[in-house]
Design a protein around this motif. Sequence first.
Motif, PDB file in Angstrom:
ATOM      1  N   ASP A  82     -46.157 -51.356 -57.270  1.00 34.30           N
ATOM      2  CA  ASP A  82     -45.520 -52.494 -56.623  1.00 34.30           C
ATOM      3  C   ASP A  82     -44.230 -52.892 -57.331  1.00 34.30           C
ATOM      4  OD1 ASP A  82     -45.480 -54.455 -54.601  1.00 34.30           O
ATOM      5  OD2 ASP A  82     -46.316 -55.947 -55.970  1.00 34.30           O
ATOM      6  N   GLY A  83     -43.932 -52.250 -58.451  1.00 35.17           N
ATOM      7  CA  GLY A  83     -42.688 -52.510 -59.145  1.00 35.17           C
ATOM      8  C   GLY A  83     -42.819 -53.397 -60.363  1.00 35.17           C
ATOM      9  N   ALA A  84     -44.038 -53.672 -60.796  1.00 31.00           N
ATOM     10  CA  ALA A  84     -44.235 -54.512 -61.972  1.00 31.00           C
ATOM     11  C   ALA A  84     -43.880 -53.721 -63.228  1.00 31.00           C
ATOM     12  CB  ALA A  84     -45.681 -54.982 -62.045  1.00 31.00           C
ATOM     13  N   THR A  85     -43.469 -54.441 -64.256  1.00 33.27           N
ATOM     14  CA  THR A  85     -43.203 -53.788 -65.534  1.00 33.27           C
ATOM     15  C   THR A  85     -44.523 -53.365 -66.171  1.00 33.27           C
ATOM     16  OG1 THR A  85     -43.279 -55.876 -66.738  1.00 33.27           O
ATOM     17  CG2 THR A  85     -41.133 -55.200 -65.857  1.00 33.27           C
ATOM     18  N   TYR A  86     -44.439 -52.539 -67.216  1.00 33.38           N
ATOM     19  CA  TYR A  86     -45.662 -52.095 -67.885  1.00 33.38           C
ATOM     20  C   TYR A  86     -46.468 -53.258 -68.476  1.00 33.38           C
ATOM     21  CZ  TYR A  86     -44.506 -47.186 -67.322  1.00 33.38           C
ATOM     22  OH  TYR A  86     -44.246 -45.954 -66.794  1.00 33.38           O
ATOM     23  N   PRO A  87     -45.831 -54.220 -69.134  1.00 38.75           N
ATOM     24  CA  PRO A  87     -46.628 -55.347 -69.636  1.00 38.75           C
ATOM     25  C   PRO A  87     -47.286 -56.161 -68.522  1.00 38.75           C
ATOM     26  CG  PRO A  87     -44.533 -55.258 -70.793  1.00 38.75           C
ATOM     27  CD  PRO A  87     -44.449 -54.271 -69.669  1.00 38.75           C
ATOM     28  N   ALA A  88     -46.585 -56.349 -67.422  1.00 38.41           N
ATOM     29  CA  ALA A  88     -47.172 -57.097 -66.306  1.00 38.41           C
ATOM     30  C   ALA A  88     -48.330 -56.330 -65.675  1.00 38.41           C
ATOM     31  CB  ALA A  88     -46.108 -57.395 -65.259  1.00 38.41           C
ATOM     32  N   ALA A  89     -48.175 -55.019 -65.541  1.00 37.37           N
ATOM     33  CA  ALA A  89     -49.258 -54.199 -64.984  1.00 37.37           C
ATOM     34  C   ALA A  89     -50.469 -54.194 -65.907  1.00 37.37           C
ATOM     35  CB  ALA A  89     -48.760 -52.772 -64.748  1.00 37.37           C
ATOM     36  N   LEU A  90     -50.218 -54.147 -67.208  1.00 36.30           N
ATOM     37  CA  LEU A  90     -51.320 -54.188 -68.170  1.00 36.30           C
ATOM     38  C   LEU A  90     -52.024 -55.537 -68.130  1.00 36.30           C
ATOM     39  CD1 LEU A  90     -52.778 -52.625 -70.385  1.00 36.30           C
ATOM     40  CD2 LEU A  90     -51.148 -53.578 -72.007  1.00 36.30           C
ATOM     41  N   THR A  91     -51.266 -56.602 -67.946  1.00 34.52           N
ATOM     42  CA  THR A  91     -51.868 -57.928 -67.832  1.00 34.52           C
ATOM     43  C   THR A  91     -52.744 -58.022 -66.590  1.00 34.52           C
ATOM     44  OG1 THR A  91     -49.990 -58.902 -68.971  1.00 34.52           O
ATOM     45  CG2 THR A  91     -51.360 -60.388 -67.661  1.00 34.52           C
ATOM     46  N   ARG A  92     -52.263 -57.495 -65.482  1.00 34.50           N
ATOM     47  CA  ARG A  92     -53.076 -57.515 -64.254  1.00 34.50           C
ATOM     48  C   ARG A  92     -54.341 -56.682 -64.416  1.00 34.50           C
ATOM     49  NH1 ARG A  92     -48.472 -56.958 -59.515  1.00 34.50           N
ATOM     50  NH2 ARG A  92     -47.248 -58.761 -60.188  1.00 34.50           N
ATOM     51  N   ALA A  93     -54.226 -55.563 -65.100  1.00 35.29           N
ATOM     52  CA  ALA A  93     -55.405 -54.732 -65.340  1.00 35.29           C
ATOM     53  C   ALA A  93     -56.411 -55.460 -66.228  1.00 35.29           C
ATOM     54  CB  ALA A  93     -54.990 -53.412 -65.982  1.00 35.29           C
ATOM     55  N   ALA A  94     -55.919 -56.145 -67.251  1.00 40.18           N
ATOM     56  CA  ALA A  94     -56.811 -56.875 -68.150  1.00 40.18           C
ATOM     57  C   ALA A  94     -57.504 -58.025 -67.429  1.00 40.18           C
ATOM     58  CB  ALA A  94     -56.031 -57.403 -69.345  1.00 40.18           C
ATOM     59  N   VAL A  95     -56.765 -58.715 -66.575  1.00 39.81           N
ATOM     60  CA  VAL A  95     -57.359 -59.811 -65.801  1.00 39.81           C
ATOM     61  C   VAL A  95     -58.430 -59.268 -64.858  1.00 39.81           C
ATOM     62  CG1 VAL A  95     -56.866 -61.517 -64.012  1.00 39.81           C
ATOM     63  CG2 VAL A  95     -55.394 -61.354 -66.016  1.00 39.81           C
ATOM     64  N   THR A  96     -58.167 -58.143 -64.237  1.00 35.23           N
ATOM     65  CA  THR A  96     -59.151 -57.538 -63.338  1.00 35.23           C
ATOM     66  C   THR A  96     -60.404 -57.110 -64.101  1.00 35.23           C
ATOM     67  OG1 THR A  96     -57.385 -56.750 -61.912  1.00 35.23           O
ATOM     68  CG2 THR A  96     -59.527 -55.703 -61.662  1.00 35.23           C
ATOM     69  N   PHE A  97     -60.220 -56.507 -65.274  1.00 33.64           N
ATOM     70  CA  PHE A  97     -61.366 -56.116 -66.095  1.00 33.64           C
ATOM     71  C   PHE A  97     -62.206 -57.330 -66.470  1.00 33.64           C
ATOM     72  CE2 PHE A  97     -63.362 -55.301 -70.211  1.00 33.64           C
ATOM     73  CZ  PHE A  97     -64.054 -54.136 -69.940  1.00 33.64           C
ATOM     74  N   ALA A  98     -61.543 -58.384 -66.907  1.00 36.85           N
ATOM     75  CA  ALA A  98     -62.270 -59.596 -67.288  1.00 36.85           C
ATOM     76  C   ALA A  98     -62.979 -60.219 -66.095  1.00 36.85           C
ATOM     77  CB  ALA A  98     -61.305 -60.597 -67.906  1.00 36.85           C
ATOM     78  N   ALA A  99     -62.357 -60.171 -64.933  1.00 38.20           N
ATOM     79  CA  ALA A  99     -62.980 -60.737 -63.735  1.00 38.20           C
ATOM     80  C   ALA A  99     -64.238 -59.962 -63.340  1.00 38.20           C
ATOM     81  CB  ALA A  99     -61.984 -60.748 -62.585  1.00 38.20           C
ATOM     82  N   VAL A 100     -64.182 -58.653 -63.416  1.00 43.28           N
ATOM     83  CA  VAL A 100     -65.357 -57.842 -63.060  1.00 43.28           C
ATOM     84  C   VAL A 100     -66.488 -58.084 -64.044  1.00 43.28           C
ATOM     85  CG1 VAL A 100     -66.223 -55.484 -62.830  1.00 43.28           C
ATOM     86  CG2 VAL A 100     -64.023 -56.096 -61.843  1.00 43.28           C
ATOM     87  N   ILE A 101     -66.186 -58.140 -65.333  1.00 44.98           N
ATOM     88  CA  ILE A 101     -67.226 -58.390 -66.337  1.00 44.98           C
ATOM     89  C   ILE A 101     -67.812 -59.791 -66.155  1.00 44.98           C
ATOM     90  CG2 ILE A 101     -67.659 -58.643 -68.806  1.00 44.98           C
ATOM     91  CD1 ILE A 101     -67.392 -55.754 -67.906  1.00 44.98           C
ATOM     92  N   THR A 102     -66.964 -60.769 -65.876  1.00 40.63           N
ATOM     93  CA  THR A 102     -67.443 -62.139 -65.653  1.00 40.63           C
ATOM     94  C   THR A 102     -68.330 -62.214 -64.414  1.00 40.63           C
ATOM     95  OG1 THR A 102     -65.457 -63.016 -66.678  1.00 40.63           O
ATOM     96  CG2 THR A 102     -66.721 -64.522 -65.308  1.00 40.63           C
ATOM     97  N   LEU A 103     -67.910 -61.555 -63.352  1.00 40.60           N
ATOM     98  CA  LEU A 103     -68.712 -61.548 -62.129  1.00 40.60           C
ATOM     99  C   LEU A 103     -70.065 -60.880 -62.364  1.00 40.60           C
ATOM    100  CD1 LEU A 103     -68.931 -62.113 -59.083  1.00 40.60           C
ATOM    101  CD2 LEU A 103     -67.878 -59.873 -58.709  1.00 40.60           C
TER     102      LEU A 103
END
Length: 71
Positions: free
Chosen positions: A37-58
């Motif tokens: 989608d055009g995000a920078t590497y740090p932004a993409a890594l942040t989105r990945a980390a948020v998704t990982f945390a959301a799945v573990i929390t769920l």
Amino acid sequence: MYWELAVTVAVVLLTTAVIVVFALLAAAGAGVLARLDGATYPAALTRAAVTFAAVITLASTVASVFATLLT
């Protein structure tokens, strides 16, 4: 008695491993989609980390609900 405990521990460990693998796959997918989608590497890594945390929390929330209902 010992056999039942060993089976219970094995099931819990395997379920935990499957959940972690699923969370990693979801995080990798979110990171790739963010990068496409055009995000920078740090932004993409942040989105990945948020998704990982959301799945573990769920998963932990669902497990606690099941534990409450089944005991």
